[in-house]
Design a protein around this motif. Structure first.
Motif, PDB file in Angstrom:
ATOM      1  N   SER A 135      21.100  -1.984 -41.219  1.00  0.00           N
ATOM      2  CA  SER A 135      20.027  -1.000 -41.413  1.00  0.00           C
ATOM      3  C   SER A 135      19.627  -0.934 -42.883  1.00  0.00           C
ATOM      4  O   SER A 135      20.491  -0.951 -43.762  1.00  0.00           O
ATOM      5  CB  SER A 135      20.487   0.389 -40.964  1.00  0.00           C
ATOM      6  N   PRO A 136      18.357  -0.823 -43.165  1.00  0.00           N
ATOM      7  CA  PRO A 136      17.939  -0.673 -44.563  1.00  0.00           C
ATOM      8  C   PRO A 136      18.237   0.744 -45.058  1.00  0.00           C
ATOM      9  O   PRO A 136      18.338   1.684 -44.272  1.00  0.00           O
ATOM     10  CB  PRO A 136      16.424  -0.921 -44.492  1.00  0.00           C
ATOM     11  N   ASP A 137      18.422   0.878 -46.358  1.00  0.00           N
ATOM     12  CA  ASP A 137      18.555   2.218 -46.929  1.00  0.00           C
ATOM     13  C   ASP A 137      17.261   2.986 -46.699  1.00  0.00           C
ATOM     14  O   ASP A 137      16.160   2.423 -46.784  1.00  0.00           O
ATOM     15  CB  ASP A 137      18.837   2.131 -48.435  1.00  0.00           C
ATOM     16  N   ILE A 178      19.674  -6.608 -31.031  1.00  0.00           N
ATOM     17  CA  ILE A 178      19.228  -5.314 -31.573  1.00  0.00           C
ATOM     18  C   ILE A 178      18.250  -5.525 -32.724  1.00  0.00           C
ATOM     19  O   ILE A 178      17.230  -4.828 -32.833  1.00  0.00           O
ATOM     20  CB  ILE A 178      20.447  -4.482 -32.019  1.00  0.00           C
ATOM     21  N   ILE A 179      18.541  -6.490 -33.589  1.00  0.00           N
ATOM     22  CA  ILE A 179      17.624  -6.777 -34.695  1.00  0.00           C
ATOM     23  C   ILE A 179      16.283  -7.254 -34.159  1.00  0.00           C
ATOM     24  O   ILE A 179      15.213  -6.814 -34.624  1.00  0.00           O
ATOM     25  CB  ILE A 179      18.234  -7.826 -35.650  1.00  0.00           C
ATOM     26  N   VAL A 190       7.358   2.467 -34.773  1.00  0.00           N
ATOM     27  CA  VAL A 190       8.550   3.274 -34.506  1.00  0.00           C
ATOM     28  C   VAL A 190       9.293   3.463 -35.825  1.00  0.00           C
ATOM     29  O   VAL A 190       9.435   2.520 -36.614  1.00  0.00           O
ATOM     30  CB  VAL A 190       9.451   2.589 -33.458  1.00  0.00           C
ATOM     31  N   THR A 191       9.769   4.665 -36.095  1.00  0.00           N
ATOM     32  CA  THR A 191      10.392   4.965 -37.388  1.00  0.00           C
ATOM     33  C   THR A 191      11.878   4.627 -37.440  1.00  0.00           C
ATOM     34  O   THR A 191      12.385   4.200 -38.484  1.00  0.00           O
ATOM     35  CB  THR A 191      10.234   6.454 -37.728  1.00  0.00           C
ATOM     36  N   THR A 192      12.580   4.802 -36.325  1.00  0.00           N
ATOM     37  CA  THR A 192      14.035   4.611 -36.283  1.00  0.00           C
ATOM     38  C   THR A 192      14.454   4.262 -34.858  1.00  0.00           C
ATOM     39  O   THR A 192      13.876   4.765 -33.894  1.00  0.00           O
ATOM     40  CB  THR A 192      14.782   5.898 -36.706  1.00  0.00           C
ATOM     41  N   VAL A 193      15.465   3.406 -34.730  1.00  0.00           N
ATOM     42  CA  VAL A 193      16.054   3.112 -33.427  1.00  0.00           C
ATOM     43  C   VAL A 193      17.355   3.893 -33.307  1.00  0.00           C
ATOM     44  O   VAL A 193      18.234   3.801 -34.172  1.00  0.00           O
ATOM     45  CB  VAL A 193      16.332   1.610 -33.251  1.00  0.00           C
ATOM     46  N   ILE A 194      17.475   4.669 -32.236  1.00  0.00           N
ATOM     47  CA  ILE A 194      18.692   5.437 -31.982  1.00  0.00           C
ATOM     48  C   ILE A 194      19.371   4.847 -30.752  1.00  0.00           C
ATOM     49  O   ILE A 194      18.842   4.936 -29.641  1.00  0.00           O
ATOM     50  CB  ILE A 194      18.392   6.926 -31.769  1.00  0.00           C
ATOM     51  N   LEU A 195      20.528   4.231 -30.952  1.00  0.00           N
ATOM     52  CA  LEU A 195      21.240   3.555 -29.889  1.00  0.00           C
ATOM     53  C   LEU A 195      22.317   4.453 -29.291  1.00  0.00           C
ATOM     54  O   LEU A 195      22.975   5.216 -30.003  1.00  0.00           O
ATOM     55  CB  LEU A 195      21.913   2.283 -30.426  1.00  0.00           C
ATOM     56  N   TYR A 196      22.502   4.327 -27.978  1.00  0.00           N
ATOM     57  CA  TYR A 196      23.643   4.955 -27.312  1.00  0.00           C
ATOM     58  C   TYR A 196      23.979   4.113 -26.095  1.00  0.00           C
ATOM     59  O   TYR A 196      23.226   3.203 -25.724  1.00  0.00           O
ATOM     60  CB  TYR A 196      23.346   6.412 -26.939  1.00  0.00           C
ATOM     61  N   ASN A 211      29.201  -7.455 -42.867  1.00  0.00           N
ATOM     62  CA  ASN A 211      27.986  -7.983 -42.258  1.00  0.00           C
ATOM     63  C   ASN A 211      26.990  -8.438 -43.330  1.00  0.00           C
ATOM     64  O   ASN A 211      26.688  -7.698 -44.268  1.00  0.00           O
ATOM     65  CB  ASN A 211      27.343  -6.909 -41.368  1.00  0.00           C
ATOM     66  N   LYS A 212      26.486  -9.666 -43.167  1.00  0.00           N
ATOM     67  CA  LYS A 212      25.520 -10.210 -44.125  1.00  0.00           C
ATOM     68  C   LYS A 212      24.202 -10.566 -43.453  1.00  0.00           C
ATOM     69  O   LYS A 212      23.407 -11.325 -44.000  1.00  0.00           O
ATOM     70  CB  LYS A 212      26.103 -11.449 -44.804  1.00  0.00           C
ATOM     71  N   MET A 213      23.965 -10.020 -42.266  1.00  0.00           N
ATOM     72  CA  MET A 213      22.712 -10.312 -41.571  1.00  0.00           C
ATOM     73  C   MET A 213      21.540  -9.739 -42.352  1.00  0.00           C
ATOM     74  O   MET A 213      21.676  -8.743 -43.067  1.00  0.00           O
ATOM     75  CB  MET A 213      22.750  -9.723 -40.160  1.00  0.00           C
ATOM     76  N   ALA A 214      20.403 -10.371 -42.198  1.00  0.00           N
ATOM     77  CA  ALA A 214      19.201  -9.875 -42.883  1.00  0.00           C
ATOM     78  C   ALA A 214      18.887  -8.461 -42.401  1.00  0.00           C
ATOM     79  O   ALA A 214      19.081  -8.137 -41.223  1.00  0.00           O
ATOM     80  CB  ALA A 214      18.029 -10.800 -42.585  1.00  0.00           C
ATOM     81  N   PRO A 215      18.435  -7.596 -43.288  1.00  0.00           N
ATOM     82  CA  PRO A 215      18.176  -6.201 -42.911  1.00  0.00           C
ATOM     83  C   PRO A 215      17.133  -6.092 -41.795  1.00  0.00           C
ATOM     84  O   PRO A 215      16.167  -6.853 -41.747  1.00  0.00           O
ATOM     85  CB  PRO A 215      17.654  -5.570 -44.208  1.00  0.00           C
ATOM     86  N   ALA A 216      17.362  -5.164 -40.912  1.00  0.00           N
ATOM     87  CA  ALA A 216      16.359  -4.854 -39.896  1.00  0.00           C
ATOM     88  C   ALA A 216      15.162  -4.179 -40.576  1.00  0.00           C
ATOM     89  O   ALA A 216      15.309  -3.588 -41.656  1.00  0.00           O
ATOM     90  CB  ALA A 216      16.962  -3.934 -38.839  1.00  0.00           C
ATOM     91  N   PRO A 217      13.983  -4.232 -39.984  1.00  0.00           N
ATOM     92  CA  PRO A 217      12.806  -3.633 -40.627  1.00  0.00           C
ATOM     93  C   PRO A 217      12.826  -2.112 -40.617  1.00  0.00           C
ATOM     94  O   PRO A 217      12.134  -1.483 -41.433  1.00  0.00           O
ATOM     95  CB  PRO A 217      11.636  -4.183 -39.803  1.00  0.00           C
ATOM     96  N   ILE A 218      13.565  -1.512 -39.691  1.00  0.00           N
ATOM     97  CA  ILE A 218      13.652  -0.045 -39.610  1.00  0.00           C
ATOM     98  C   ILE A 218      15.116   0.343 -39.414  1.00  0.00           C
ATOM     99  O   ILE A 218      15.928  -0.475 -38.975  1.00  0.00           O
ATOM    100  CB  ILE A 218      12.793   0.518 -38.452  1.00  0.00           C
TER     101      ILE A 218
END
Length: 564
Positions: A135-137, A178-179, A190-196, A211-218
C-alpha cells in the motif's frame, strides 16, 4: 594476553561468578582429556589452548545473546575482539578506528502514526486491521458502505469468492491478484480497498516487512474478523473513515573489526573470520524447531574461527614474518549473507592484497578421522605446493577447488584474490541453540591454528601469489534444492529481485546468457522479489523441468528458456 580481568570489565557483576565457574570447569575437563591420551601439545600450545578456550567461552556465553548483527551482544563481542587486537599491538585499520559500520536493511515497518478511525472509533493496528505492505503511504478521509460500493469512496471486497475459485490453482498468487484488482478499481476513482474474508479458507495475508512488490495505486487495508465485528457490525450504514498509512525503513548497523600490522611491505595478507551468529533466530536462519525462543550461542559457528583469528593476531607480531603486511578482520553479518565481508571489499583498499585466509567452524575436529576441509585450493596454482608441507600429515584433508562458498572468503574471491577456507565439518548442532562451548575440540583447534601458521611462514618467503578463476559453487553449500539455476545471489541487494553475484560454469543460468550484475525476477509463473522468495520459486521445480527465466540488465528486459 586477555585474562579474566577483561571479562570483569565488560560483563555485569551478576554474571561474573557464573562465567568464571564455567571457565574453571573447562580447565578441569581439559586436564581429563589430556590424561585420556589426547594429542600431545607443547607447553606453548597448551597456553594457546587456554587462551583460545577463554575466548570461545566468552564469545559463546548467554550474556552475548547469540551475537546477532547489530545488537548489544554483537557490541560485547566486537569490544572483546578490539581489545584483543589492541593487546596484541595491532593498529586500527580504519583511520583511528578498529570498527567499520555497515547497514543492514530489514525491510519496511509501520510508523506508529499509521491509524484507521471508523466513525471516530479507533481501530487497533495489527489486531483489527493492517495495511498490506504494498500500500502507498497516504493520509485521507473517505466514506465506505458495505451494502453499496460507489466511485469516489472506499470499496469493501470479500476475498471469499476469489479464494474459492482458485482453491485448486497452484499458480494463484493472491497478493498479485489484489494488486491487479486495485489497479482496475483505481481507474474507477475508488479511494481505498478494504479487504475481509468470510470464507473458511485461510488467506494467509499479513503485513510483510520484506515485501518488495511495486506499490499499489491506492491503499489496500485488511480488516480482521475481529475488526469487522468491532468496526463494521452494521452493514446498512455508510461509515466515515480516517486513514493514515506511513511506512519507514528499518535499518540496523553491523560492525567489522580490523587490526593491522604494517611491515611497510607492498602487499598485505588478510586473515578473517566472522563473529556474528543467529541471536534468538530472529532472522529465520535457525534450524531449531522448538516454539520457545532460545539463544543460539554459536560456539563452533563461529566463535571457534574468531578465537583462532585472535590467536593468530597475537602470534604474528612476535614472529619473524616481515615480507607482507597483515590485516586481521572479524566480520559481522555473515549469517545474513556475507554482509560484512562484501561491504569491506567494496569500501576498503584491497588492490594490494596477496591472499586471504578464512576460518569458519574450525572447532569440531573429529578425533577419529581428523578431517579438515580446505576450500579455495584452485584459486592459485601455488596453493598445491604450499599445502603439501608435511604439517598436514596429522589431518585427513579434503580439498575443494572452488573460491566461492557459504562464507566470507567468497567476497574476496569475487575481487580476484586467492583464498583459502578452513572448516572442520558440519554437525547436528549447526544453527541450533545446542552449539555450545563445551562441545569444542580445543586441542584440534590448536592443531588447525598451527597448520595455518605454517602456511604463513611458507608464503613469507614467496612472491605475490597468482590468482586463477575456479568453478562456481552453486549457491549456499549448506542448503539443498532439487534443482539449481547456477547463480550466487547477492544477499546484500535491497532492490526488487535477485542480483547475480556469480554464475556457475555450464549451469542453466550461464547457458541462458545470465551474467554477473543481472537482476533475475521470474522463473516460469513464479515472480520473486528477494532471495527468500527466489528460493521458494526454485523449490517448485524438479530436475529435467523446462521453464522460462526473466531478468533485467540495466533497463533491458531479457528472457530465455532453461532446462534444470
Amino acid at each position: 594476553m586477555l585474562t579474566s580481568q577483561f571479562i570483569e570489565a565488560v560483563i555485569p557483576l551478576a554474571h561474573k561468578t557464573q562465567i568464571r565457574m564455567r571457565f574453571l570447569w573447562s580447565i578441569c575437563l581439559l586436564m581429563f582429556v589430556y590424561a585420556a591420551g589426547a594429542q600431545k601439545l607443547s607447553k606453548a600450545d597448551k597456553k594457546m589452548e587456554e587462551r583460545y578456550r577463554e575466548s570461545v567461552f566468552f564469545l559463546a556465553d548467554d550474556e552475548l545473546e547469540g551475537r546477532r548483527t547489530g545488537t548489544a551482544g554483537e557490541k560485547l563481542a566486537s569490544d572483546y575482539i578490539m581489545n584483543a587486537y589492541k593487546d596484541a599491538g595491532l593498529k586500527p585499520y580504519f583511520g583511528e578506528a578498529y570498527l567499520q559500520a555497515f547497514e543492514v536493511r530489514e525491510g519496511k515497518a509501520l510508523d506508529p502514526e499509521t491509524h484507521l478511525k471508523v466513525n471516530d472509533r479507533q481501530a487497533v493496528l495489527m489486531e483489527d486491521f493492517f495495511p498490506l505492505a504494498f500500500s502507498p503511504d497516504t493520509a485521507l478521509k473517505t466514506m465506505a458502505s458495505q451494502s453499496l460500493n460507489e466511485n469516489n469512496a472506499a470499496w469493501f471486497v470479500d476475498l471469499k469468492e476469489m479464494l474459492e475459485e482458485n482453491v485448486h490453482n497452484p499458480h494463484f498468487d493472491l497478493e498479485q491478484a489484489i494488486i491487479d484488482m486495485s489497479k482496475k478499481l483505481a481507474k474507477k476513482t475508488v479511494t481505498t480497498v478494504i479487504l475481509y474474508n468470510t470464507s473458511a479458507l485461510p488467506d494467509n495475508l499479513a503485513y510483510n516487512p520484506k515485501n518488495k512488490m511495486a506499490p499499489a495505486p491506492i491503499p489496500v487495508i485488511y480488516i480482521t474478523k475481529m475488526g469487522m465485528k468491532k468496526l463494521f457490525a452494521d452493514e446498512s450504514i455508510t461509515d466515515d473513515l480516517d486513514i493514515s498509512i506511513k511506512t519507514i525503513e528499518k535499518i540496523r548497523y553491523g560492525h567489522n573489526v580490523a587490526g593491522y600490522i604494517d611491515n611497510r611491505a607492498p602487499y598485505t595478507v588478510i586473515l578473517g573470520a566472522h563473529y556474528d551468529h543467529l541471536g534468538y533466530g530472529e532472522d529465520h536462519n535457525s534450524l531449531y524447531t522448538g516454539k520457545q525462543p532460545m539463544i543460539h550461542n554459536g560456539a563452533d559457528d563461529n566463535a571457534s574461527g574468531t578465537a583462532a583469528l585472535i590467536e593468530l593476531a597475537r602470534w604474528v607480531p612476535t614472529s619473524k614474518l616481515k615480507k607482507y603486511n597483515y590485516l586481521f578482520v572479524s566480520f559481522s553479518g555473515e549469517e545474513l549473507g556475507l554482509f560484512g565481508s562484501k561491504y569491506f571489499t567494496e569500501h576498503s583498499p584491497i588492490s594490494n592484497v596477496d591472499y586471504m585466509i578464512n576460518m569458519d567452524m574450525v572447532g569440531r575436529l573429529n578425533d577419529s578421522t581428523h578431517g579438515l576441509n580446505i576450500g579455495g585450493f584452485g584459486t592459485s596454482p601455488q596453493w598445491q605446493n604450499i599445502l603439501k608441507t608435511g604439517k598436514e600429515k596429522y589431518f585427513k584433508i579434503k580439498i575443494d577447488s572452488s573460491g566461492s562458498g557459504p562464507s566470507d572468503h567468497t567476497s574476496f574471491y569475487r575481487k580476484d584474490i586467492p583464498v583459502l577456507f578452513f572448516f572442520t565439518g558440519t554437525h547436528s548442532d549447526y544453527h541450533k541453540p545446542t552449539d555450545d562451548a563445551d562441545k569444542i575440540n580445543y586441542t584440534g583447534a590448536v592443531m588447525v591454528i598451527n597448520y595455518i601458521r605454517n602456511i604463513l611462514m611458507l608464503t613469507d618467503g614467496m612472491d605475490k601469489l597468482a590468482f586463477t578463476k575456479t568453478r562456481e559453487a552453486a549457491g549456499n553449500a549448506r542448503t539443498s534444492f532439487k534443482v539449481s539455476l547456477g547463480i550466487m545471489p547477492d544477499y546484500t541487494y535491497s532492490g526488487n529481485g535477485v542480483r547475480v553475484d556469480g554464475v556457475s560454469e555450464g549451469r542453466a543460468a550461464e547457458k541462458a546468457g545470465v551474467k554477473t550484475g543481472d537482476v533475475i525476477f521470474q522463473l516460469g509463473d513464479h515472480k520473486f522479489t528477494d532471495v527468500q522468495t527466489y528460493m521458494e520459486a526454485l523449490s517448485k521445480f524438479n530436475k529435467g523441468d523446462s521453464t522460462q527465466v526473466k531478468w533485467k540488465r540495466g533497463e533491458e528486459l531479457l528472457q530465455a528458456v532453461i532446462v534444470f
